[in-house]
Design an enzyme around this catalytic site. Sequence first.
Site, mmCIF file in Angstrom:
data_model
loop_
_atom_site.group_PDB
_atom_site.id
_atom_site.type_symbol
_atom_site.label_atom_id
_atom_site.label_comp_id
_atom_site.label_asym_id
_atom_site.label_seq_id
_atom_site.Cartn_x
_atom_site.Cartn_y
_atom_site.Cartn_z
ATOM 1 N N LYS A 68 0.844 -1.188 0.000
ATOM 2 C CA LYS A 68 0.000 0.000 0.000
ATOM 3 C C LYS A 68 0.885 1.245 0.000
ATOM 4 O O LYS A 68 1.971 1.252 0.600
ATOM 5 C CB LYS A 68 -0.908 -0.039 1.236
ATOM 6 C CG LYS A 68 -2.002 1.030 1.283
ATOM 7 C CD LYS A 68 -2.883 0.791 2.496
ATOM 8 C CE LYS A 68 -3.992 1.828 2.631
ATOM 9 N NZ LYS A 68 -4.849 1.559 3.810
ATOM 10 N N SER A 143 -9.609 1.620 3.112
ATOM 11 C CA SER A 143 -8.788 2.399 2.206
ATOM 12 C C SER A 143 -7.766 1.567 1.416
ATOM 13 O O SER A 143 -7.121 2.080 0.503
ATOM 14 C CB SER A 143 -8.036 3.471 2.999
ATOM 15 O OG SER A 143 -7.185 2.880 3.968
ATOM 16 N N SER A 167 -9.815 -1.068 7.153
ATOM 17 C CA SER A 167 -9.298 -0.781 5.811
ATOM 18 C C SER A 167 -8.581 -1.931 5.132
ATOM 19 O O SER A 167 -8.236 -1.835 3.954
ATOM 20 C CB SER A 167 -8.356 0.431 5.868
ATOM 21 O OG SER A 167 -9.074 1.589 6.187
#
Length: 497
Positions: A68, A143, A167
């Site tokens: 990420k 996210s 997330s």
Amino acid sequence: MGLCELTALELGAALRQGQVSPAEVLEAAKARIRSCQSENNAFITVTADQAAPASASSPLSGVPMALKDNICTKGVMTSCASKILGGFQPPYDATVAERLRQAGAVCLGKLNMDEFAMGSTSETSFYGPVRNPWDLSRAPGGSSGGAAAAVAAGEVWYAIGSDTGGSIRQPAAYCGVTGMKPTYGTVSRYGLIAYASSLDQMGPIARSATDCAAVLDIIQGQDKRDGTSLAGDYGRLLEGLTGDVRGLRVGLPAECFGDGLDPEVKDAVLAVAGVLKSRGAVVEECSLPVMDYVVPAYYIIACAEASSNLSRFDGVKYGWRAEGYEDLTDLYRKTRTEGFGSEVKRRILLGTFVLSTGYYDAYYKKALQVKALIKQAYDEAFQRYDLLLTPIAPTTAPKLGESLRDPLKMYLSDIYTVPLNLAGLPGISVPCGFDSRGLPIGAQLIGPPLGDRAVLNAAHGFQLETDYHKRHPREYPLRQPGADISPQEGTGTEGVI
């Protein structure tokens, strides 16, 4: 079965046994990224051409993965999907990235996300929204949406995301893959660009619970650079997975199966309880009356910490800087006005408000008291039960744009996931079915602090009986290998194949 349909552990075994070469695996991954990137926009930066060959021996040595874009990587842009950090190249690796490299991981790049991890749909990115591989008109969750979409589409075999209020788990559910949030403190946060420091935790997104266990075995462990990392022996998760759940006591919180939950999601999650019961677990309904307070407490605490953490992004030390400013104060104002997106600004403003004089006691202090009550409620539940089973989200993946038009509805969609971050608990999202539109549904297994092995083992037991985690979005558009990937205008994407 193609290489992209193997689990990470299956591919690692094939590499060790010489059934496939590292070069073949890397080329397959690059071809898949070429085929998918313009459709799902899962990556911000692709570094496959710079990927070093594996030089270590581990179950996942040589298996391509990605991180990420809020996890620091030395010399590779780490932007948090924000304009304000465009072009920033950290001078060091996060502990997680360092440990994966030492274990022979092959990192293919940095994954798209909600800006500064603030969002539940991966639509707030400066680099454009991520799209769900099962239906490109829908959000992949957030996210860590880029991570979940990349794994679901077969671009990487596993990814590392971050989880502040769901997330990792929620996008894993929306994309039909497995995602694990470990106990707070078992994975070092050194090198994770903070959103809410007391809630943030990194973890894996992969095909199966066994893959997640193998990744956690690599990245877990105390780190002297992170004062919140835990001492103790809590590793060797993979070797403890048998799938045996006989005698396991599983609680079903009634508050998580009431109004607001889509009936198809409810039925699929209750079917997980049926599978566990058929394997010898004891399943009972229980109560968690604190559920009404988890969302407001979470957003007050998270936004307060975000307001403090994001104050460092001011255009002075690193990242993007506005032009045409008159003095230092004007530099701060213009840089932050132009550099942050609307959702980040909204949360900074909310956090600054609840920390301000006259409101600190009324909001932030009270939220901390509620957080303590939430942890107490879960502690009491785990005196009766070994695990809890809940949905991940009230519905399946929403249409792109729906959540941005109603931020409050987006916040409320986190109701089943945020308690784990407030209480520091481990939890996993496992694929457990599909709705009538063919969209994946995820179920959440929750354990007590350091109950990560029990969580993974129950998930593994469920996956031994079902094949939802083996399903792929087969109608996903696949371009011919060698097709160009053009970075979106203004993305600053580097190293694209």
